[in-house]
Design a protein around this motif. Structure first.
Motif, PDB file in Angstrom:
ATOM      1  N   MET A   1      13.908  11.059 -14.833  1.00  0.00           N
ATOM      2  CA  MET A   1      13.329  10.334 -16.076  1.00  0.00           C
ATOM      3  C   MET A   1      12.118   9.880 -15.669  1.00  0.00           C
ATOM      4  N   THR A   2      10.977  10.149 -16.572  1.00  0.00           N
ATOM      5  CA  THR A   2       9.618   9.683 -16.582  1.00  0.00           C
ATOM      6  C   THR A   2       9.518   8.994 -17.763  1.00  0.00           C
ATOM      7  N   ALA A   3       8.362   7.920 -17.671  1.00  0.00           N
ATOM      8  CA  ALA A   3       8.261   7.134 -19.050  1.00  0.00           C
ATOM      9  C   ALA A   3       6.640   6.676 -19.012  1.00  0.00           C
ATOM     10  N   ASN A   4       6.239   6.406 -20.017  1.00  0.00           N
ATOM     11  CA  ASN A   4       4.860   5.871 -20.412  1.00  0.00           C
ATOM     12  C   ASN A   4       4.877   4.356 -19.944  1.00  0.00           C
ATOM     13  N   PRO A   5       3.904   3.702 -19.064  1.00  0.00           N
ATOM     14  CA  PRO A   5       3.976   2.519 -18.641  1.00  0.00           C
ATOM     15  C   PRO A   5       3.747   1.572 -19.451  1.00  0.00           C
ATOM     16  N   THR A   6       3.174   1.941 -20.880  1.00  0.00           N
ATOM     17  CA  THR A   6       2.991   0.756 -21.947  1.00  0.00           C
ATOM     18  C   THR A   6       4.222   0.743 -22.792  1.00  0.00           C
ATOM     19  N   GLU A   7       5.121   1.749 -22.552  1.00  0.00           N
ATOM     20  CA  GLU A   7       6.554   1.712 -23.393  1.00  0.00           C
ATOM     21  C   GLU A   7       7.275   0.326 -23.493  1.00  0.00           C
ATOM     22  N   ILE A   8       7.596   0.217 -24.620  1.00  0.00           N
ATOM     23  CA  ILE A   8       8.267  -1.192 -24.907  1.00  0.00           C
ATOM     24  C   ILE A   8       9.706  -0.840 -25.529  1.00  0.00           C
ATOM     25  N   CYS A   9      10.570  -1.301 -24.958  1.00  0.00           N
ATOM     26  CA  CYS A   9      12.112  -1.125 -25.541  1.00  0.00           C
ATOM     27  C   CYS A   9      12.370  -2.423 -26.401  1.00  0.00           C
ATOM     28  N   ILE A  10      12.548  -2.426 -27.689  1.00  0.00           N
ATOM     29  CA  ILE A  10      12.775  -3.568 -28.440  1.00  0.00           C
ATOM     30  C   ILE A  10      14.321  -3.541 -28.618  1.00  0.00           C
ATOM     31  N   LEU A  11      14.904  -4.639 -28.294  1.00  0.00           N
ATOM     32  CA  LEU A  11      16.370  -4.654 -28.137  1.00  0.00           C
ATOM     33  C   LEU A  11      16.640  -6.125 -28.905  1.00  0.00           C
ATOM     34  N   THR A  12      17.739  -6.241 -29.739  1.00  0.00           N
ATOM     35  CA  THR A  12      18.169  -7.433 -30.025  1.00  0.00           C
ATOM     36  C   THR A  12      18.781  -8.047 -28.881  1.00  0.00           C
ATOM     37  N   THR A  13      18.974  -9.420 -29.172  1.00  0.00           N
ATOM     38  CA  THR A  13      19.680 -10.278 -28.032  1.00  0.00           C
ATOM     39  C   THR A  13      21.011  -9.812 -27.887  1.00  0.00           C
ATOM     40  N   LYS A  14      21.864  -9.296 -28.888  1.00  0.00           N
ATOM     41  CA  LYS A  14      23.075  -8.759 -28.523  1.00  0.00           C
ATOM     42  C   LYS A  14      22.910  -7.408 -27.735  1.00  0.00           C
ATOM     43  N   ASP A  15      22.136  -6.276 -28.028  1.00  0.00           N
ATOM     44  CA  ASP A  15      21.811  -5.187 -27.552  1.00  0.00           C
ATOM     45  C   ASP A  15      21.657  -5.253 -26.080  1.00  0.00           C
ATOM     46  N   PHE A  16      20.737  -6.231 -25.801  1.00  0.00           N
ATOM     47  CA  PHE A  16      20.385  -6.607 -24.334  1.00  0.00           C
ATOM     48  C   PHE A  16      21.359  -7.053 -23.473  1.00  0.00           C
ATOM     49  N   THR A  17      22.114  -8.042 -24.060  1.00  0.00           N
ATOM     50  CA  THR A  17      23.324  -8.389 -23.428  1.00  0.00           C
ATOM     51  C   THR A  17      24.427  -7.399 -22.990  1.00  0.00           C
ATOM     52  N   ILE A  18      24.464  -6.482 -23.977  1.00  0.00           N
ATOM     53  CA  ILE A  18      25.500  -5.266 -23.888  1.00  0.00           C
ATOM     54  C   ILE A  18      24.923  -4.382 -22.436  1.00  0.00           C
ATOM     55  N   LEU A  19      23.388  -3.958 -22.668  1.00  0.00           N
ATOM     56  CA  LEU A  19      22.801  -3.306 -21.615  1.00  0.00           C
ATOM     57  C   LEU A  19      22.968  -4.075 -20.044  1.00  0.00           C
ATOM     58  N   GLU A  20      22.687  -5.509 -20.079  1.00  0.00           N
ATOM     59  CA  GLU A  20      23.023  -6.095 -18.854  1.00  0.00           C
ATOM     60  C   GLU A  20      24.520  -5.832 -18.606  1.00  0.00           C
ATOM     61  N   VAL A  21      25.575  -5.918 -19.130  1.00  0.00           N
ATOM     62  CA  VAL A  21      26.988  -5.923 -18.900  1.00  0.00           C
ATOM     63  C   VAL A  21      27.024  -4.348 -18.139  1.00  0.00           C
ATOM     64  N   MET A  22      26.282  -3.386 -18.996  1.00  0.00           N
ATOM     65  CA  MET A  22      26.686  -1.899 -18.710  1.00  0.00           C
ATOM     66  C   MET A  22      26.064  -1.774 -17.262  1.00  0.00           C
ATOM     67  N   ARG A  23      24.887  -2.312 -17.053  1.00  0.00           N
ATOM     68  CA  ARG A  23      24.154  -2.413 -15.711  1.00  0.00           C
ATOM     69  C   ARG A  23      24.928  -2.991 -14.478  1.00  0.00           C
ATOM     70  N   ASP A  24      25.435  -4.172 -14.761  1.00  0.00           N
ATOM     71  CA  ASP A  24      26.375  -4.748 -13.970  1.00  0.00           C
ATOM     72  C   ASP A  24      27.561  -3.982 -13.473  1.00  0.00           C
ATOM     73  N   ARG A  25      28.122  -3.163 -14.520  1.00  0.00           N
ATOM     74  CA  ARG A  25      29.313  -2.422 -14.192  1.00  0.00           C
ATOM     75  C   ARG A  25      28.849  -0.622 -13.799  1.00  0.00           C
ATOM     76  N   CYS A  26      27.733  -0.566 -13.805  1.00  0.00           N
ATOM     77  CA  CYS A  26      27.138   0.665 -13.414  1.00  0.00           C
ATOM     78  C   CYS A  26      27.026   0.917 -12.039  1.00  0.00           C
ATOM     79  N   ASP A  27      27.630   2.221 -11.381  1.00  0.00           N
ATOM     80  CA  ASP A  27      27.422   2.505 -10.089  1.00  0.00           C
ATOM     81  C   ASP A  27      25.884   2.886 -10.004  1.00  0.00           C
ATOM     82  N   ALA A  28      25.330   2.694  -8.854  1.00  0.00           N
ATOM     83  CA  ALA A  28      23.962   3.174  -8.364  1.00  0.00           C
ATOM     84  C   ALA A  28      23.586   4.617  -8.491  1.00  0.00           C
ATOM     85  N   GLY A  29      24.615   5.429  -8.448  1.00  0.00           N
ATOM     86  CA  GLY A  29      24.286   6.774  -8.375  1.00  0.00           C
ATOM     87  C   GLY A  29      24.770   7.518  -9.813  1.00  0.00           C
TER      88      GLY A  29
END
Length: 181
Positions: A1-29
């Motif tokens: 995965m490559t990305a532009n350093p100025t790239e911004i991801c706009i998330l609602t508070t709900k979407d951000f919370t869901i992604l945090e939970v997904m990250r916490d449950r996600c395996d490093a690999g």
């Protein structure tokens, strides 16, 4: 995965919370781990009333292309849905996760399981639930305003600038008045 350093991801508070939970449950690999990391690190978190209407949020219907192929339209969903095949794009997949938080015209590069790079471009947000909610509330507010009675308007009367009129006669109090002097 490559990305532009100025790239911004706009998330609602709900979407951000869901992604945090997904990250916490996600395996490093997991192939989703670097995408989740990128999304959360570049997130601009906004209230649902403040998210621009051209940004893909959860339950948005979006049109996107992969490597310049024919455009596809899907609804971003939390998990795989059992209804019509080809209707939903779950954020539990790399493409769905990549689309979440993107604005129209933005792209996201990710690497598939075979090591091949894909370029996903968000062409159009066809429907966004937050924008639709704001539109409904606006219509209701306009209808309420149309049925509201006019506000009370005070008009100054003829005696507004006149000094108060003193009553004639004795007040019956302790003060003997000017005649006592």
């Amino acid at each position: 995965m490559t990305a532009n350093p100025t790239e911004i991801c706009i998330l609602t508070t709900k979407d951000f919370t869901i992604l945090e939970v997904m990250r916490d449950r996600c395996d490093a690999g997991s192939p989703l781990a670097p995408i989740l990391k990128k999304k959360l690190e570049t997130a601009l978190v906004v209230f649902r009333d403040d998210v621009p209407e051209n940004v893909a949020t959860l339950s948005s219907r979006v049109t996107f292309t992969v490597d310049g192929s024919e455009a596809d339209t899907r609804i971003l969903s939390h998990d795989a849905m059992s209804s019509s095949v080809g209707t939903f794009q779950p954020i539990s997949t790399a493409r769905g996760l990549a689309l979440l938080g993107m604005a129209e015209g933005e792209d996201f590069h990710l690497v598939d399981r075979n090591g091949r790079e894909e370029r996903i471009v968000l062409e159009k947000v066809q429907y966004q639930p937050e924008s639709a909610r704001r539109a409904r509330e606006s219509v209701v507010a306009q209808a309420d305003a149309a049925h509201r009675k006019p506000a009370l308007r005070l008009i100054r009367g003829a005696f507004y600038d006149q000094p108060p009129i003193a009553p004639a006669g004795t007040s019956g109090g302790d003060d003997p008045g000017p005649s006592a002097a």
